[in-house]
Design a protein around this motif. Structure first.
Motif: not given
Ligand SMILES: [Zn+2]
Ligand SMILES: *[C@@H]1O[C@H](CO)[C@@H](O)[C@H](O)[C@H]1NC(C)=O
Ligand SMILES: *[C@@H]1O[C@H](CO)[C@@H](O)[C@H](O)[C@H]1NC(C)=O
Ligand SMILES: *[C@@H]1O[C@H](CO)[C@@H](O)[C@H](O)[C@H]1NC(C)=O
Length: 376
Positions: A1, A183, A202, A236-237, A343-344
């Motif tokens: 995401m 994902h 995430d 996905e990322e 996230l990330h």
């Molecule tokens: Zn993400």
């Protein structure tokens, strides 16, 4: 995401350099390490270096990486599937006894396993080990439930990490597939290959939602009349790689898809705000989103609210939308402000304030209700 479409300027610069792509240049440019990315709907794809692609990820610019699928996609028909009339949820008496079996205990223990990998990056050995761990865990649940009818199949891509496709075959004549997807990869955007990326929310959270829905349906003897699939996407990322590959495969092999629900981030509720489930309004199917809203209201204790648009290529539902399949996406809070900002990063852990497996449990209920209502 991806959180925002903030770096529109960067995207526009990309568009300004666009020239039509030819099939013959694909192998040459990709062997030089360039990636073909698309930054907006109806925009020409553009070649970018791996460093430029990483910069997009750091700046939360959304894109599809279509290096390995562009040529095949040119041969696919551009048709959209006929509109599907979705039911009003009506199987509460059968779904409720399954929903009470969903468990935060199992989700918590699987979150510990998934976040223990240094990262689940799609090119890292730990990213592939996590994919194999998901497959083995699901197989052992199927085996102990005596479910040899359920298949658990790795889907290989051009990169190391496999996606996983779990299939409950349909007993009836309706072959249209209902898909729940999440994902399973994670990313540390400053050092993808070696940096720590626990990716608890995430997107280990969407992954363990699906794992627990699988456990309850498999153990509960659920045999749908139309096929039900659970997808665990790799990559996905890095530009929706896994889901895009699979959606193109389904389109090119003529598979009928009834509905897709994408779960990406389900375990965070912003401290001090009212807990809700957000419904994504863009790059999704309007009728299916209406059905999803009803499912949230029927099967979870949380209200459904409409999100602000998430923009182009923001998560895996976009891959299905791109091929003309009906897709939907429910999120842990109202997008964008209700979504986990860690996230990330190394801070996307289960101990972050606002991270809640009980909140994630509500998303499992939604996923289970969605699956049951459409496949029974
Ligand atoms: Zn993400
Ligand atoms: C789910 O959690 C229960 C309770 O801790 C445990 O007995 C069971 O083995 C777990 N199931 C799986 C498949 O991990
Ligand atoms: C987590 O995965 C789900 C399902 O693919 C997706 O909808 C969601 O956007 C992902 N979350 C993030 C932050 O990528
Ligand atoms: C990436 O990982 C390193 C350690 O492995 C960490 O120091 C750094 O903060 C991480 N980057 C992000 C964006 O979290």
């Amino acid at each position: 995401m991806k959180l925002s479409a903030a770096f529109v300027l960067v995207a526009l610069l990309g568009l300004a350099q666009a020239v039509p792509v030819t099939v013959s240049e694909i192998s040459e440019k990709s062997s030089q390490g360039l990636r073909l990315v698309q930054l907006a709907e109806d925009a020409q794809p553009v070649w970018k270096t791996e460093d430029e692609v990483l910069q997009f990820i750091r700046e939360e610019v959304n894109f599809f990486d279509i290096t390995d699928t562009w040529a095949q996609e040119q041969d696919l028909p551009q048709m959209k599937m006929a509109a599907i009339a979705y039911p009003t949820p009506s199987h509460q008496s059968a779904v409720s006894p399954l929903i009470v079996k969903l468990s935060t205990t199992n989700m918590s223990s699987w979150l510990s396993s998934l976040t223990a990998y240094n990262n689940r990056y799609y090119r890292a050995s730990t990213g592939q080990a996590a994919s194999v761990w998901i497959q083995n865990t699901l197989r052992s649940i199927a085996t102990s439930a005596g479910r040899s009818d359920i298949t658990i199949t790795p889907f290989s891509h051009t990169f190391l990490q496999t996606s996983t496709i779990v299939r409950f075959p349909g007993a009836g004549s309706d072959n249209a597939i209902t898909i729940l997807g999440a994902h399973m990869d994670s990313i540390n955007s400053s050092n993808p290959m070696n940096g720590r990326a626990p990716g608890a929310d995430d997107n280990a959270s969407g992954t363990v939602n699906l794992m627990d829905v699988f456990r309850v349906l498999a153990q509960g003897g659920f045999k749908p009349s139309s096929p039900l699939e659970l997808h665990f996407y790799g990559g996905e990322e890095a530009g929706l790689l896994g889901s895009n590959d699979i959606a193109i495969n389904y389109k090119s092999t003529g598979k009928a898809v009834k509905a897709v629900l994408n779960l990406d981030m389900s375990a965070y509720s912003r401290p001090g705000s009212t807990a809700v489930i957000g419904i994504m309004p863009d790059f999704t199917d309007a009728s299916l989103s209406t059905f999803l809203t009803q499912v949230v209201t029927t099967y979870s204790k949380l209200p459904a609210v409409k999100n602000s648009p998430c923009g182009y290529a923001c998560s895996d539902h976009a891959s299905w939308y791109r091929q003309g399949f009906p897709a939907s996406h429910s999120s842990e809070g109202q997008f964008p402000n209700g979504i986990n900002g860690a996230l990330h990063t190394i801070s996307d852990t289960t101990s972050l304030s606002g991270f809640s497996v009980s909140h994630a449990l509500e998303m499992s209920k939604v996923a289970l209700g969605f699956a049951y209502e459409l496949t029974v």
